[in-house]
Design an enzyme around this catalytic site. Structure first.
Site, PDB file in Angstrom:
ATOM      1  N   TYR A  24       0.796  -1.238   0.000  1.00 52.72           N
ATOM      2  CA  TYR A  24       0.000   0.000   0.000  1.00 52.72           C
ATOM      3  C   TYR A  24       0.821   1.276   0.000  1.00 52.72           C
ATOM      4  O   TYR A  24       0.257   2.373   0.001  1.00 52.72           O
ATOM      5  CB  TYR A  24      -0.956  -0.012   1.208  1.00 52.72           C
ATOM      6  CG  TYR A  24      -1.912  -1.185   1.182  1.00 52.72           C
ATOM      7  CD1 TYR A  24      -2.853  -1.314   0.159  1.00 52.72           C
ATOM      8  CD2 TYR A  24      -1.862  -2.180   2.154  1.00 52.72           C
ATOM      9  CE1 TYR A  24      -3.711  -2.392   0.109  1.00 52.72           C
ATOM     10  CE2 TYR A  24      -2.730  -3.264   2.116  1.00 52.72           C
ATOM     11  CZ  TYR A  24      -3.655  -3.369   1.097  1.00 52.72           C
ATOM     12  OH  TYR A  24      -4.514  -4.432   1.049  1.00 52.72           O
ATOM     13  N   ASN A  76     -13.082   3.854  -2.131  1.00 48.53           N
ATOM     14  CA  ASN A  76     -12.271   2.658  -1.911  1.00 48.53           C
ATOM     15  C   ASN A  76     -12.888   1.986  -0.694  1.00 48.53           C
ATOM     16  O   ASN A  76     -12.616   2.377   0.442  1.00 48.53           O
ATOM     17  CB  ASN A  76     -10.806   3.008  -1.654  1.00 48.53           C
ATOM     18  CG  ASN A  76      -9.956   1.765  -1.451  1.00 48.53           C
ATOM     19  OD1 ASN A  76     -10.480   0.651  -1.339  1.00 48.53           O
ATOM     20  ND2 ASN A  76      -8.645   1.951  -1.382  1.00 48.53           N
ATOM     21  N   HIS A  82     -15.427  -6.421  -1.757  1.00 45.69           N
ATOM     22  CA  HIS A  82     -15.528  -7.815  -2.192  1.00 45.69           C
ATOM     23  C   HIS A  82     -16.681  -8.564  -1.529  1.00 45.69           C
ATOM     24  O   HIS A  82     -16.935  -9.721  -1.855  1.00 45.69           O
ATOM     25  CB  HIS A  82     -14.216  -8.550  -1.875  1.00 45.69           C
ATOM     26  CG  HIS A  82     -12.991  -7.755  -2.217  1.00 45.69           C
ATOM     27  ND1 HIS A  82     -12.729  -7.321  -3.502  1.00 45.69           N
ATOM     28  CD2 HIS A  82     -11.968  -7.278  -1.453  1.00 45.69           C
ATOM     29  CE1 HIS A  82     -11.591  -6.626  -3.499  1.00 45.69           C
ATOM     30  NE2 HIS A  82     -11.119  -6.590  -2.276  1.00 45.69           N
ATOM     31  N   ASP A  89     -25.820  -1.741  -3.178  1.00 43.38           N
ATOM     32  CA  ASP A  89     -27.210  -1.300  -3.318  1.00 43.38           C
ATOM     33  C   ASP A  89     -27.353   0.191  -3.005  1.00 43.38           C
ATOM     34  O   ASP A  89     -28.123   0.898  -3.675  1.00 43.38           O
ATOM     35  CB  ASP A  89     -28.121  -2.116  -2.396  1.00 43.38           C
ATOM     36  CG  ASP A  89     -28.298  -3.551  -2.875  1.00 43.38           C
ATOM     37  OD1 ASP A  89     -27.893  -3.867  -4.020  1.00 43.38           O
ATOM     38  OD2 ASP A  89     -28.850  -4.369  -2.099  1.00 43.38           O
ATOM     39  N   HIS A 102      -8.810   1.238  -6.041  1.00 36.54           N
ATOM     40  CA  HIS A 102      -8.031   0.386  -5.151  1.00 36.54           C
ATOM     41  C   HIS A 102      -6.568   0.759  -5.311  1.00 36.54           C
ATOM     42  O   HIS A 102      -6.086   0.920  -6.443  1.00 36.54           O
ATOM     43  CB  HIS A 102      -8.229  -1.098  -5.474  1.00 36.54           C
ATOM     44  CG  HIS A 102      -9.622  -1.549  -5.211  1.00 36.54           C
ATOM     45  ND1 HIS A 102     -10.099  -1.769  -3.950  1.00 36.54           N
ATOM     46  CD2 HIS A 102     -10.646  -1.763  -6.063  1.00 36.54           C
ATOM     47  CE1 HIS A 102     -11.366  -2.123  -4.022  1.00 36.54           C
ATOM     48  NE2 HIS A 102     -11.731  -2.124  -5.296  1.00 36.54           N
ATOM     49  N   ILE A 103      -5.901   0.877  -4.191  1.00 33.59           N
ATOM     50  CA  ILE A 103      -4.487   1.257  -4.214  1.00 33.59           C
ATOM     51  C   ILE A 103      -3.657   0.152  -4.866  1.00 33.59           C
ATOM     52  O   ILE A 103      -2.793   0.409  -5.705  1.00 33.59           O
ATOM     53  CB  ILE A 103      -4.002   1.536  -2.777  1.00 33.59           C
ATOM     54  CG1 ILE A 103      -4.744   2.760  -2.221  1.00 33.59           C
ATOM     55  CG2 ILE A 103      -2.485   1.732  -2.727  1.00 33.59           C
ATOM     56  CD1 ILE A 103      -4.601   2.943  -0.717  1.00 33.59           C
ATOM     57  N   SER A 104      -3.929  -1.075  -4.475  1.00 33.98           N
ATOM     58  CA  SER A 104      -3.187  -2.220  -5.019  1.00 33.98           C
ATOM     59  C   SER A 104      -3.901  -2.756  -6.263  1.00 33.98           C
ATOM     60  O   SER A 104      -5.080  -2.424  -6.511  1.00 33.98           O
ATOM     61  CB  SER A 104      -3.090  -3.324  -3.961  1.00 33.98           C
ATOM     62  OG  SER A 104      -4.382  -3.806  -3.627  1.00 33.98           O
ATOM     63  N   ARG A 113     -10.049 -11.260  -3.946  1.00 34.05           N
ATOM     64  CA  ARG A 113     -10.069  -9.811  -4.202  1.00 34.05           C
ATOM     65  C   ARG A 113     -10.452  -9.476  -5.641  1.00 34.05           C
ATOM     66  O   ARG A 113     -10.553  -8.303  -6.017  1.00 34.05           O
ATOM     67  CB  ARG A 113      -8.698  -9.201  -3.909  1.00 34.05           C
ATOM     68  CG  ARG A 113      -8.271  -9.303  -2.473  1.00 34.05           C
ATOM     69  CD  ARG A 113      -6.967  -8.546  -2.228  1.00 34.05           C
ATOM     70  NE  ARG A 113      -6.302  -9.073  -1.058  1.00 34.05           N
ATOM     71  CZ  ARG A 113      -6.572  -8.707   0.204  1.00 34.05           C
ATOM     72  NH1 ARG A 113      -7.494  -7.781   0.437  1.00 34.05           N
ATOM     73  NH2 ARG A 113      -5.942  -9.245   1.211  1.00 34.05           N
TER      74      ARG A 113
HETATM   75  O1  CA2 Z   1      -5.922  -1.994  -2.680  1.00 36.85           O
HETATM   76  C1  CA2 Z   1      -6.826  -1.457  -2.055  1.00 36.85           C
HETATM   77  O2  CA2 Z   1      -7.005  -0.248  -2.009  1.00 36.85           O
HETATM   78  C2  CA2 Z   1      -7.772  -2.332  -1.217  1.00 36.85           C
HETATM   79  O3  CA2 Z   1      -9.083  -1.776  -1.310  1.00 36.85           O
HETATM   80  C3  CA2 Z   1      -7.275  -2.272   0.213  1.00 36.85           C
HETATM   81  C4  CA2 Z   1      -8.071  -3.191   1.143  1.00 36.85           C
HETATM   82  C5  CA2 Z   1      -8.161  -4.593   0.587  1.00 36.85           C
HETATM   83  O4  CA2 Z   1      -9.016  -5.377   1.417  1.00 36.85           O
HETATM   84  C6  CA2 Z   1      -8.689  -4.609  -0.825  1.00 36.85           C
HETATM   85  O5  CA2 Z   1      -8.698  -5.926  -1.307  1.00 36.85           O
HETATM   86  C7  CA2 Z   1      -7.828  -3.760  -1.730  1.00 36.85           C
HETATM   87  C8  CA2 Z   1      -7.416  -3.300   2.507  1.00 36.85           C
HETATM   88  C9  CA2 Z   1      -7.036  -2.023   3.125  1.00 36.85           C
HETATM   89  C10 CA2 Z   1      -6.061  -2.316   4.205  1.00 36.85           C
HETATM   90  O6  CA2 Z   1      -5.224  -1.216   4.307  1.00 36.85           O
HETATM   91  C11 CA2 Z   1      -4.110  -1.355   5.034  1.00 36.85           C
HETATM   92  C12 CA2 Z   1      -3.221  -0.349   4.913  1.00 36.85           C
HETATM   93  C13 CA2 Z   1      -2.043  -0.418   5.616  1.00 36.85           C
HETATM   94  C14 CA2 Z   1      -1.793  -1.485   6.441  1.00 36.85           C
HETATM   95  C15 CA2 Z   1      -2.704  -2.498   6.574  1.00 36.85           C
HETATM   96  C16 CA2 Z   1      -3.876  -2.428   5.862  1.00 36.85           C
END
Ligand code: CA2
Length: 160
Positions: A24, A76, A82, A89, A102-104, A113
């Site tokens: 992230y 986001n 998911h 809705d 999504h960041i990733s 995911r």
């Molecule tokens: O990639 C993304 O932005 C996600 O939405 C981030 C979610 C994940 O469940 C999605 O599949 C993809 C998770 C956010 C968790 O963020 C953290 C950031 C730093 C450290 C731990 C978790």
């Protein structure tokens, strides 16, 4: 034209910058929100940024965006993307132009995911650009809603 866009971040995104930097990055949620506000301002828009770890509160934010006649939503929804039919809705019900971020790169990660319910209620989705995805999302949203850039970046203004 309504000038406010809502930027909604879901569960665990308050942890940005504190762990898992390999996935992230190093930026914090505060950095993301500053980026969103600065990007929105380039289009004469105001970014109202919210984060919640609770599904129902995110749904309340979507309803609030509708009540306040928001021009758009960038969302986001984190892990709720998911899983949450209810958030889908809510977004579908309010019919506010929405971009999912999504960041990733969720498609290069675990299978669970790969599917997003919230994406089905968005006109566009972005993933894998890191936090720059929020800037790109606001640019795309501005184009979609007809908000024009009001402050060209220094050096890009055409000479007379
Ligand atoms: O990639 C993304 O932005 C996600 O939405 C981030 C979610 C994940 O469940 C999605 O599949 C993809 C998770 C956010 C968790 O963020 C953290 C950031 C730093 C450290 C731990 C978790």
């Amino acid at each position: 034209m309504a000038r406010t866009i809502y930027v909604l971040n879901g569960p665990n995104l308050n942890l940005l910058g504190t762990r898992e930097p390999e996935t992230y990055g190093h930026a914090s949620l505060t950095d993301v929100e500053k980026l969103c506000k600065a990007t929105a301002a380039q289009f004469g828009l105001v970014a109202d940024c919210r984060q919640s770890n609770r599904e129902g509160e995110l749904i309340d934010f979507v309803h609030e965006a509708h009540a306040n006649k928001a021009a758009g939503i960038v969302i986001n929804a984190g892990g709720y993307s998911h899983t949450s039919i209810a958030l889908h809705d809510a977004l579908a019900a309010v019919k506010i132009p929405t971009v999912e971020v999504h960041i990733s790169n969720i498609h290069a990660r675990e299978n669970f995911r790969h599917h997003s319910f919230t994406a089905k209620a968005a006109f566009a989705s972005l993933c894998g650009f890191g936090i720059d995805g929020y800037r790109l999302a606001i640019n795309g949203l501005a184009a979609k809603i007809g908000a024009k850039e009001i402050e060209p970046k220094i050096g890009t203004k055409a000479k007379a």
